[in-house]
Scaffold this motif. Structure first.
Motif, PDB file in Angstrom:
ATOM      1  N   VAL A 140       0.840  -1.204   0.000  1.00 39.03           N
ATOM      2  CA  VAL A 140       0.000   0.000   0.000  1.00 39.03           C
ATOM      3  C   VAL A 140       0.874   1.253   0.000  1.00 39.03           C
ATOM      4  CG1 VAL A 140      -1.808   1.278   1.215  1.00 39.03           C
ATOM      5  CG2 VAL A 140      -1.793  -1.237   1.273  1.00 39.03           C
ATOM      6  N   PHE A 141       0.579   2.183  -0.921  1.00 40.51           N
ATOM      7  CA  PHE A 141       1.293   3.456  -0.973  1.00 40.51           C
ATOM      8  C   PHE A 141       0.524   4.531  -0.195  1.00 40.51           C
ATOM      9  CE2 PHE A 141       2.974   1.708  -5.065  1.00 40.51           C
ATOM     10  CZ  PHE A 141       4.302   1.682  -4.683  1.00 40.51           C
ATOM     11  N   GLY A 142       1.288   5.449   0.400  1.00 41.75           N
ATOM     12  CA  GLY A 142       0.663   6.662   0.909  1.00 41.75           C
ATOM     13  C   GLY A 142       0.219   7.525  -0.256  1.00 41.75           C
ATOM     14  N   VAL A 143       1.082   7.658  -1.251  1.00 40.42           N
ATOM     15  CA  VAL A 143       0.754   8.287  -2.545  1.00 40.42           C
ATOM     16  C   VAL A 143       1.403   7.433  -3.618  1.00 40.42           C
ATOM     17  CG1 VAL A 143       0.920  10.338  -3.994  1.00 40.42           C
ATOM     18  CG2 VAL A 143       0.694  10.601  -1.522  1.00 40.42           C
ATOM     19  N   LYS A 144       0.619   7.015  -4.599  1.00 43.75           N
ATOM     20  CA  LYS A 144       1.159   6.148  -5.655  1.00 43.75           C
ATOM     21  C   LYS A 144       2.123   6.920  -6.559  1.00 43.75           C
ATOM     22  CE  LYS A 144      -3.165   6.719  -8.301  1.00 43.75           C
ATOM     23  NZ  LYS A 144      -3.930   7.336  -7.189  1.00 43.75           N
ATOM     24  N   PRO A 145       2.987   6.224  -7.314  1.00 53.02           N
ATOM     25  CA  PRO A 145       3.968   6.893  -8.177  1.00 53.02           C
ATOM     26  C   PRO A 145       3.297   7.860  -9.152  1.00 53.02           C
ATOM     27  CG  PRO A 145       4.495   4.568  -7.977  1.00 53.02           C
ATOM     28  CD  PRO A 145       3.152   4.754  -7.335  1.00 53.02           C
ATOM     29  N   HIS A 146       3.878   9.053  -9.284  1.00 51.04           N
ATOM     30  CA  HIS A 146       3.320  10.093 -10.153  1.00 51.04           C
ATOM     31  C   HIS A 146       4.361  11.190 -10.345  1.00 51.04           C
ATOM     32  CE1 HIS A 146       2.930  11.823  -6.165  1.00 51.04           C
ATOM     33  NE2 HIS A 146       2.703  13.009  -6.716  1.00 51.04           N
ATOM     34  N   SER A 147       4.105  12.084 -11.276  1.00 49.70           N
ATOM     35  CA  SER A 147       4.842  13.343 -11.345  1.00 49.70           C
ATOM     36  C   SER A 147       3.841  14.455 -11.093  1.00 49.70           C
ATOM     37  CB  SER A 147       5.542  13.522 -12.700  1.00 49.70           C
ATOM     38  OG  SER A 147       4.592  13.618 -13.748  1.00 49.70           O
ATOM     39  N   ASP A 148       4.289  15.561 -10.526  1.00 47.54           N
ATOM     40  CA  ASP A 148       3.373  16.636 -10.148  1.00 47.54           C
ATOM     41  C   ASP A 148       2.894  17.425 -11.352  1.00 47.54           C
ATOM     42  OD1 ASP A 148       3.521  15.949  -7.514  1.00 47.54           O
ATOM     43  OD2 ASP A 148       4.959  17.515  -6.954  1.00 47.54           O
ATOM     44  N   GLY A 149       1.632  17.830 -11.330  1.00 46.23           N
ATOM     45  CA  GLY A 149       1.074  18.662 -12.407  1.00 46.23           C
ATOM     46  C   GLY A 149       1.301  20.135 -12.181  1.00 46.23           C
ATOM     47  N   SER A 150       2.037  20.475 -11.140  1.00 47.54           N
ATOM     48  CA  SER A 150       2.311  21.876 -10.802  1.00 47.54           C
ATOM     49  C   SER A 150       3.460  22.431 -11.636  1.00 47.54           C
ATOM     50  CB  SER A 150       2.673  21.970  -9.316  1.00 47.54           C
ATOM     51  OG  SER A 150       3.834  21.178  -9.060  1.00 47.54           O
ATOM     52  N   GLY A 151       3.799  23.709 -11.358  1.00 48.68           N
ATOM     53  CA  GLY A 151       5.055  24.252 -11.854  1.00 48.68           C
ATOM     54  C   GLY A 151       6.148  23.913 -10.853  1.00 48.68           C
ATOM     55  N   VAL A 152       5.851  24.218  -9.583  1.00 51.62           N
ATOM     56  CA  VAL A 152       6.770  23.919  -8.482  1.00 51.62           C
ATOM     57  C   VAL A 152       5.943  23.435  -7.288  1.00 51.62           C
ATOM     58  CG1 VAL A 152       8.368  24.924  -6.800  1.00 51.62           C
ATOM     59  CG2 VAL A 152       8.547  25.555  -9.201  1.00 51.62           C
ATOM     60  N   THR A 153       6.452  22.451  -6.578  1.00 52.21           N
ATOM     61  CA  THR A 153       5.826  21.963  -5.355  1.00 52.21           C
ATOM     62  C   THR A 153       6.808  22.171  -4.199  1.00 52.21           C
ATOM     63  OG1 THR A 153       4.625  20.249  -6.586  1.00 52.21           O
ATOM     64  CG2 THR A 153       4.821  19.964  -4.198  1.00 52.21           C
ATOM     65  N   VAL A 154       6.322  22.746  -3.096  1.00 51.88           N
ATOM     66  CA  VAL A 154       7.163  22.962  -1.915  1.00 51.88           C
ATOM     67  C   VAL A 154       6.593  22.111  -0.780  1.00 51.88           C
ATOM     68  CG1 VAL A 154       8.122  24.630  -0.290  1.00 51.88           C
ATOM     69  CG2 VAL A 154       7.706  25.292  -2.679  1.00 51.88           C
ATOM     70  N   LEU A 155       7.447  21.247  -0.223  1.00 54.66           N
ATOM     71  CA  LEU A 155       7.004  20.265   0.758  1.00 54.66           C
ATOM     72  C   LEU A 155       7.674  20.497   2.109  1.00 54.66           C
ATOM     73  CD1 LEU A 155       5.567  17.477   1.361  1.00 54.66           C
ATOM     74  CD2 LEU A 155       7.722  16.414   0.684  1.00 54.66           C
ATOM     75  N   LEU A 156       6.851  20.558   3.157  1.00 59.06           N
ATOM     76  CA  LEU A 156       7.345  20.531   4.524  1.00 59.06           C
ATOM     77  C   LEU A 156       7.113  19.115   5.037  1.00 59.06           C
ATOM     78  CD1 LEU A 156       8.421  21.975   7.081  1.00 59.06           C
ATOM     79  CD2 LEU A 156       6.040  22.516   7.656  1.00 59.06           C
ATOM     80  N   GLN A 157       8.190  18.369   5.240  1.00 58.25           N
ATOM     81  CA  GLN A 157       8.073  16.970   5.644  1.00 58.25           C
ATOM     82  C   GLN A 157       7.844  16.825   7.145  1.00 58.25           C
ATOM     83  OE1 GLN A 157      10.273  13.871   3.417  1.00 58.25           O
ATOM     84  NE2 GLN A 157      11.903  15.407   3.251  1.00 58.25           N
ATOM     85  N   ASP A 158       7.440  15.639   7.532  1.00 57.57           N
ATOM     86  CA  ASP A 158       7.409  15.266   8.945  1.00 57.57           C
ATOM     87  C   ASP A 158       8.815  15.437   9.525  1.00 57.57           C
ATOM     88  OD1 ASP A 158       5.424  13.308  10.806  1.00 57.57           O
ATOM     89  OD2 ASP A 158       7.574  13.171  11.266  1.00 57.57           O
ATOM     90  N   LYS A 159       8.898  15.806  10.806  1.00 54.66           N
ATOM     91  CA  LYS A 159      10.218  16.074  11.392  1.00 54.66           C
ATOM     92  C   LYS A 159      11.042  14.814  11.604  1.00 54.66           C
ATOM     93  CE  LYS A 159      10.890  19.186  14.545  1.00 54.66           C
ATOM     94  NZ  LYS A 159      10.794  20.019  15.770  1.00 54.66           N
ATOM     95  N   GLU A 160      10.370  13.645  11.650  1.00 52.17           N
ATOM     96  CA  GLU A 160      11.106  12.429  12.033  1.00 52.17           C
ATOM     97  C   GLU A 160      10.914  11.239  11.086  1.00 52.17           C
ATOM     98  OE1 GLU A 160       9.836  11.527  15.969  1.00 52.17           O
ATOM     99  OE2 GLU A 160      10.811  13.268  16.881  1.00 52.17           O
ATOM    100  N   VAL A 161       9.725  11.107  10.495  1.00 52.03           N
ATOM    101  CA  VAL A 161       9.397   9.880   9.755  1.00 52.03           C
ATOM    102  C   VAL A 161       9.568  10.091   8.255  1.00 52.03           C
ATOM    103  CG1 VAL A 161       7.684   8.068   9.387  1.00 52.03           C
ATOM    104  CG2 VAL A 161       7.721   9.322  11.560  1.00 52.03           C
TER     105      VAL A 161
END
Length: 408
Positions: free
Chosen positions: A17-38
């Motif tokens: 099971v994926f949290g999000v399945k394989p893909h490429s983003d449809g955006s111009g730019v994506t900015v991600l703030l990740q979990d601090k530990e996991v």
């Protein structure tokens, strides 16, 4: 800008099971703030999934498809996924920056030149297209899932990995154009290509020589049959679009191919070569087909097209199909569409595979320029011709230009 706030719960089967399945983003730019530990974000690079490390107070910036379009492929939009975790949940905050949906985007003019031709057309509201395609498992716009294209490549690689004795069970006769082996010899001065090949006739179905179709790998036949059906559908749409672009009836080109048009598959392994400056994988030529659809190697370039006396390298877009027009389309269009000279160069360090599908008219059916494309400004350039593909093959093996032999 759209914000997406995600919680990934624990999962007892993270292998399935994926949290999000394989893909490429449809955006111009994506900015991600990740979990601090996991951890959990993976990026695909050279067929390997690499885990993105966590830097607690850093922002992870990912380029989307629309930046790849704007940069004409200079920047790449990576395939990525999020895996689940058996023991710990995690959260992420994602911000997607996209162009105004009603505004057309296209490659920046200064990034288009002879060395890097224009790769993408103008597009509006691409993010919606991206979403729909990936939910359906589609990519690039040809309607074939990238998983299936990878399966086709895998089948071909497995065939060429077989012992030589197994491959030679499907060997071609001395003058045949089908089977396992290199080109038939037309002249003693003929220059052979640096490649390992299998060619099979796929359509018309009643003309298949099944003893030339490999029984190993086990699912070779069904995979290639399914792939050929998909390619036939792509070509059918392409013929209609090409006709409409010239203000012709949709069937203007397809009807010249006839009800028993030919599709031939050619599966090629290009081994490494110690003298790539002197040896071609495929020597310079133009195709004798109407249309050729090529699935390139996912990573290794090699195909080059001649334009204004310069050889331009065709970039590799892993899940795209490269469509090349052959001589017979140049004849039917009375020279409006061009059949380019192209070649495949060898590589000193890496081998590569390609899958080529050649769509040709029924060899017993005469083709000629479409009447509406002949007038005072563009006189008729080519005469009627039957079984042009055979003529094309013989001419190039003898060092002649086939199209010159059918000019008026």
């Amino acid at each position: 800008m759209q914000g997406r706030f995600a919680l990934y719960p624990t999962c007892t089967r993270p292998d399935q099971v994926f949290g999000v399945k394989p893909h490429s983003d449809g955006s111009g730019v994506t900015v991600l703030l990740q979990d601090k530990e996991v951890q959990g974000l993976h990026v695909l690079k050279e067929d390997k999934w690499l885990t993105v490390p966590i830097i607690p107070q850093a922002l992870f910036v990912n380029l989307g498809d629309q930046m790849q379009i704007l940069s004409n492929g200079a920047f790449m939009s990576p395939i990525h996924r999020v895996v689940t975790n058996r023991e710990r949940e995690k959260m992420t905050v994602v911000m997607f920056k996209r162009p105004e949906p009603e505004k057309e985007i296209e490659p920046v003019d200064q990034l288009v030149d002879e060395k890097r031709p224009r790769l993408y057309k103008k597009v509006k509201n691409y993010s919606t297209l991206n979403y729909e395609c990936f939910q359906k498992g589609l990519v690039i716009g040809h309607g074939i899932s990238f998983q299936f294209l990878d399966k086709v490549r895998e089948i071909i690689i497995k065939f060429f990995e077989l012992p030589i004795e197994e491959k030679q069970r499907h060997g071609k006769a001395a003058v045949a154009k089908e089977g396992y082996g290199l080109d038939s010899l037309v002249t003693e001065k003929q220059v052979l290509d640096w490649s390992d090949r299998l060619s099979v006739l796929i359509y018309p179905e009643d003309q298949r020589d099944l003893k030339l179709w490999p029984e190993k790998p086990q699912d070779f036949r069904e995979t290639i049959e399914e792939y050929a059906m998909n390619i036939d559908s792509v070509v059918s749409i392409l013929f209609k679009a090409m006709a409409k672009s010239l203000k012709l009836e949709e069937s203007s080109f397809s009807k010249q191919f006839g009800d028993r048009s030919v599709m031939q598959g050619r599966f090629i392994l290009y081994p490494t070569c110690t003298r790539p400056d002197q040896v071609f994988g495929v020597k310079p030529h133009s195709d004798g087909s109407g249309v050729t659809v090529l699935l390139q190697d996912k990573e290794v370039q090699g195909l080059q097209v001649l334009k204004e006396d310069q050889w331009l390298t065709v970039p590799v877009i892993p899940h795209a199909l490269f469509v090349n027009l052959g001589d017979q389309m140049q004849i039917m269009s009375n020279g409006v569409f061009k059949s380019p000279f192209h070649r495949v160069v060898t590589n000193r360090e890496r081998e590569k595979i390609t899958v080529a599908m050649f769509k040709r008219p029924d060899p017993e059916k005469e083709i000629e320029p479409v009447d509406q494309l002949v007038d005072e400004k563009r006189p008729r350039l080519y005469k009627k011709v039957k079984n042009y593909a055979a003529l094309n093959y013989e001419c190039f093996q003898k060092g002649l230009v086939p199209l010159d032999t059918v000019k008026i």
